[in-house]
Design a protein around this motif. Structure first.
Motif, PDB file in Angstrom:
ATOM      1  N   LYS A   1      19.955   8.332   4.831  1.00  0.00           N
ATOM      2  CA  LYS A   1      19.761   8.201   3.385  1.00  0.00           C
ATOM      3  C   LYS A   1      20.608   7.056   2.838  1.00  0.00           C
ATOM      4  O   LYS A   1      20.116   6.206   2.073  1.00  0.00           O
ATOM      5  N   LYS A   2      21.870   7.026   3.222  1.00  0.00           N
ATOM      6  CA  LYS A   2      22.777   5.981   2.761  1.00  0.00           C
ATOM      7  C   LYS A   2      22.294   4.606   3.201  1.00  0.00           C
ATOM      8  O   LYS A   2      22.288   3.641   2.418  1.00  0.00           O
ATOM      9  N   GLU A   3      21.862   4.507   4.450  1.00  0.00           N
ATOM     10  CA  GLU A   3      21.362   3.231   4.988  1.00  0.00           C
ATOM     11  C   GLU A   3      20.132   2.747   4.234  1.00  0.00           C
ATOM     12  O   GLU A   3      20.075   1.580   3.805  1.00  0.00           O
ATOM     13  N   LEU A   4      19.167   3.626   4.037  1.00  0.00           N
ATOM     14  CA  LEU A   4      17.886   3.214   3.458  1.00  0.00           C
ATOM     15  C   LEU A   4      17.992   2.932   1.966  1.00  0.00           C
ATOM     16  O   LEU A   4      17.388   1.991   1.455  1.00  0.00           O
ATOM     17  N   GLU A   5      18.757   3.749   1.244  1.00  0.00           N
ATOM     18  CA  GLU A   5      18.881   3.521  -0.200  1.00  0.00           C
ATOM     19  C   GLU A   5      19.741   2.296  -0.515  1.00  0.00           C
ATOM     20  O   GLU A   5      19.594   1.695  -1.589  1.00  0.00           O
ATOM     21  N   SER A   6      20.605   1.917   0.426  1.00  0.00           N
ATOM     22  CA  SER A   6      21.435   0.731   0.189  1.00  0.00           C
ATOM     23  C   SER A   6      20.689  -0.568   0.488  1.00  0.00           C
ATOM     24  O   SER A   6      21.076  -1.637   0.014  1.00  0.00           O
TER      25      SER A   6
ATOM     26  N   SER B   1       0.809  -1.216   0.000  1.00  0.00           N
ATOM     27  CA  SER B   1       0.000   0.000   0.000  1.00  0.00           C
ATOM     28  C   SER B   1       0.842   1.265   0.000  1.00  0.00           C
ATOM     29  O   SER B   1       0.379   2.325  -0.423  1.00  0.00           O
ATOM     30  N   LEU B   2       2.097   1.197   0.436  1.00  0.00           N
ATOM     31  CA  LEU B   2       2.963   2.363   0.476  1.00  0.00           C
ATOM     32  C   LEU B   2       3.984   2.393  -0.668  1.00  0.00           C
ATOM     33  O   LEU B   2       4.747   3.345  -0.783  1.00  0.00           O
ATOM     34  N   THR B   3       3.988   1.376  -1.501  1.00  0.00           N
ATOM     35  CA  THR B   3       4.955   1.325  -2.597  1.00  0.00           C
ATOM     36  C   THR B   3       4.806   2.532  -3.521  1.00  0.00           C
ATOM     37  O   THR B   3       3.722   2.802  -4.046  1.00  0.00           O
ATOM     38  N   GLY B   4       5.885   3.283  -3.672  1.00  0.00           N
ATOM     39  CA  GLY B   4       5.865   4.441  -4.544  1.00  0.00           C
ATOM     40  C   GLY B   4       5.239   5.684  -3.945  1.00  0.00           C
ATOM     41  O   GLY B   4       5.220   6.738  -4.600  1.00  0.00           O
ATOM     42  N   LYS B   5       4.736   5.621  -2.730  1.00  0.00           N
ATOM     43  CA  LYS B   5       4.152   6.791  -2.081  1.00  0.00           C
ATOM     44  C   LYS B   5       5.261   7.714  -1.598  1.00  0.00           C
ATOM     45  O   LYS B   5       6.361   7.272  -1.267  1.00  0.00           O
ATOM     46  N   ASN B   6       4.959   8.994  -1.542  1.00  0.00           N
ATOM     47  CA  ASN B   6       5.920  10.006  -1.099  1.00  0.00           C
ATOM     48  C   ASN B   6       5.583  10.464   0.310  1.00  0.00           C
ATOM     49  O   ASN B   6       4.487  10.987   0.547  1.00  0.00           O
ATOM     50  N   ILE B   7       6.516  10.279   1.226  1.00  0.00           N
ATOM     51  CA  ILE B   7       6.289  10.587   2.635  1.00  0.00           C
ATOM     52  C   ILE B   7       7.329  11.586   3.120  1.00  0.00           C
ATOM     53  O   ILE B   7       8.533  11.391   2.938  1.00  0.00           O
ATOM     54  N   ILE B   8       6.869  12.658   3.770  1.00  0.00           N
ATOM     55  CA  ILE B   8       7.752  13.613   4.434  1.00  0.00           C
ATOM     56  C   ILE B   8       7.703  13.351   5.934  1.00  0.00           C
ATOM     57  O   ILE B   8       6.618  13.220   6.515  1.00  0.00           O
ATOM     58  N   ILE B   9       8.871  13.297   6.559  1.00  0.00           N
ATOM     59  CA  ILE B   9       8.948  13.092   8.006  1.00  0.00           C
ATOM     60  C   ILE B   9       9.818  14.188   8.599  1.00  0.00           C
ATOM     61  O   ILE B   9      10.990  14.328   8.238  1.00  0.00           O
ATOM     62  N   THR B  10       9.259  14.966   9.515  1.00  0.00           N
ATOM     63  CA  THR B  10      10.076  15.951  10.225  1.00  0.00           C
ATOM     64  C   THR B  10      10.653  15.298  11.483  1.00  0.00           C
ATOM     65  O   THR B  10      10.118  14.317  11.991  1.00  0.00           O
TER      66      THR B  10
ATOM     67  N   SER C   1       8.815   2.615   6.786  1.00  0.00           N
ATOM     68  CA  SER C   1       8.212   3.104   5.537  1.00  0.00           C
ATOM     69  C   SER C   1       9.046   2.709   4.327  1.00  0.00           C
ATOM     70  O   SER C   1       8.505   2.301   3.284  1.00  0.00           O
ATOM     71  N   ALA C   2      10.367   2.809   4.441  1.00  0.00           N
ATOM     72  CA  ALA C   2      11.250   2.409   3.342  1.00  0.00           C
ATOM     73  C   ALA C   2      11.134   0.916   3.080  1.00  0.00           C
ATOM     74  O   ALA C   2      11.125   0.467   1.923  1.00  0.00           O
ATOM     75  N   HIS C   3      11.033   0.140   4.137  1.00  0.00           N
ATOM     76  CA  HIS C   3      10.869  -1.313   3.996  1.00  0.00           C
ATOM     77  C   HIS C   3       9.600  -1.643   3.216  1.00  0.00           C
ATOM     78  O   HIS C   3       9.545  -2.652   2.502  1.00  0.00           O
ATOM     79  N   ARG C   4       8.603  -0.771   3.315  1.00  0.00           N
ATOM     80  CA  ARG C   4       7.328  -0.999   2.627  1.00  0.00           C
ATOM     81  C   ARG C   4       7.254  -0.281   1.287  1.00  0.00           C
ATOM     82  O   ARG C   4       6.184  -0.182   0.686  1.00  0.00           O
ATOM     83  N   GLY C   5       8.390   0.234   0.831  1.00  0.00           N
ATOM     84  CA  GLY C   5       8.458   0.740  -0.539  1.00  0.00           C
ATOM     85  C   GLY C   5       8.189   2.199  -0.748  1.00  0.00           C
ATOM     86  O   GLY C   5       8.054   2.650  -1.896  1.00  0.00           O
TER      87      GLY C   5
END
Length: 263
Positions: A47-52, A3-12, A26-30
């Protein structure tokens, strides 16, 4: 999971605590992520952790949400990068526990600037697009302190009461726009929040056995993304206390006075 694949999420406030954990789940769910916080170094590591480890896009920007001009600048840039925002998680916030007469005016103002004004300003930047698209989700991290006021947290509790008032009003405003609005009201969480809030360590010592794990809270939040969830209250037994408080405030304050004053 999809359900979150390709969705754009902003987190402060994404550089640590539940903000960082929400980003990981959220990254794990796409989901593609925009991570905002004052510490850009920590965000770059995220960023490095999640994109890798996940096939997602992660954007990071330094942002102090107490600065309205910076919010306008950063969110304008983010909207240009993403095109649209599906979910905004207003997680940035802090607290300082002090007796009311000892609270410093500068700290009072700072708490309201971050916890309330900043949250509102970030929300106002994404609402026009969500309303136009008739799709979106605003998730405001509030607190059980917004429901149960206790000694030494008068200012922090006031900010979270304000967040709940804003959230509840916003939910009704957006009811016909298909934009969901959720408040998250956790009890104490095992994060570095208390390094600032609880200077003497008294509160942490007294509630350590009841502290929530940030990864647990994050999962509860992500599980309800893009669903019509009014509130997420954690733990449930503490929320039962807030219901009792609303119904029988005098009795609640009398019975709980001794425990509350341990802070």
């Amino acid at each position: 999971m999809s359900s979150l694949t390709g969705k754009n999420i902003i987190i402060t406030g994404a550089s640590g605590g539940i903000g960082a954990e929400i980003a990981r789940v959220s990254a794990h769910r796409g989901a593609n992520l925009v991570l905002l916080a004052r510490g850009i170094e920590k965000l770059e590591l995220m960023k490095k952790e999640l994109e890798s480890t996940h096939s997602v896009k992660v954007y990071v920007h330094q942002l102090d949400v107490s600065d309205p001009d910076a919010i306008r600048t950063v969110f304008t840039r983010v909207l240009g990068e993403l095109g649209h925002v599906d979910i905004l998680v207003n997680n940035a916030g802090f607290g300082i526990f002090d007796l009311a007469h000892e609270a410093k005016v500068e700290e009072i103002k700072s708490m309201f600037d971050v916890n309330v004004i900043g949250l509102m300003a970030c929300t106002s930047m994404v609402l026009p697009g969500m309303k136009e698209r008739r799709s979106g989700h605003i998730i405001n991290i509030a607190s059980q302190a917004g429901k149960i006021a206790t000694p030494k947290s008068s200012v922090y509790s006031a900010t979270k009461h304000a967040v709940l008032g804003y959230t509840n009003s916003l939910r009704m405003e957006l009811a016909d726009d298909n934009v969901y609005v959720t408040s998250v009201n956790p009890g104490p969480i095992e994060t570095n929040f208390f390094n600032i809030a609880d200077k003497q360590g008294t509160y942490v010592k007294n509630v350590k056995a009841f502290m929530l794990k940030p990864d647990y809270v994050a999962k509860q939040v992500v599980d309800r993304m893009l669903t019509k969830t009014r509130e997420i209250n954690l733990p449930r037994w503490m929320n039962a206390g807030s219901v009792f408080y609303a119904l029988f405030p005098r009795a609640f304050e009398r019975i709980g006075r001794k425990a509350f004053n341990k802070k």
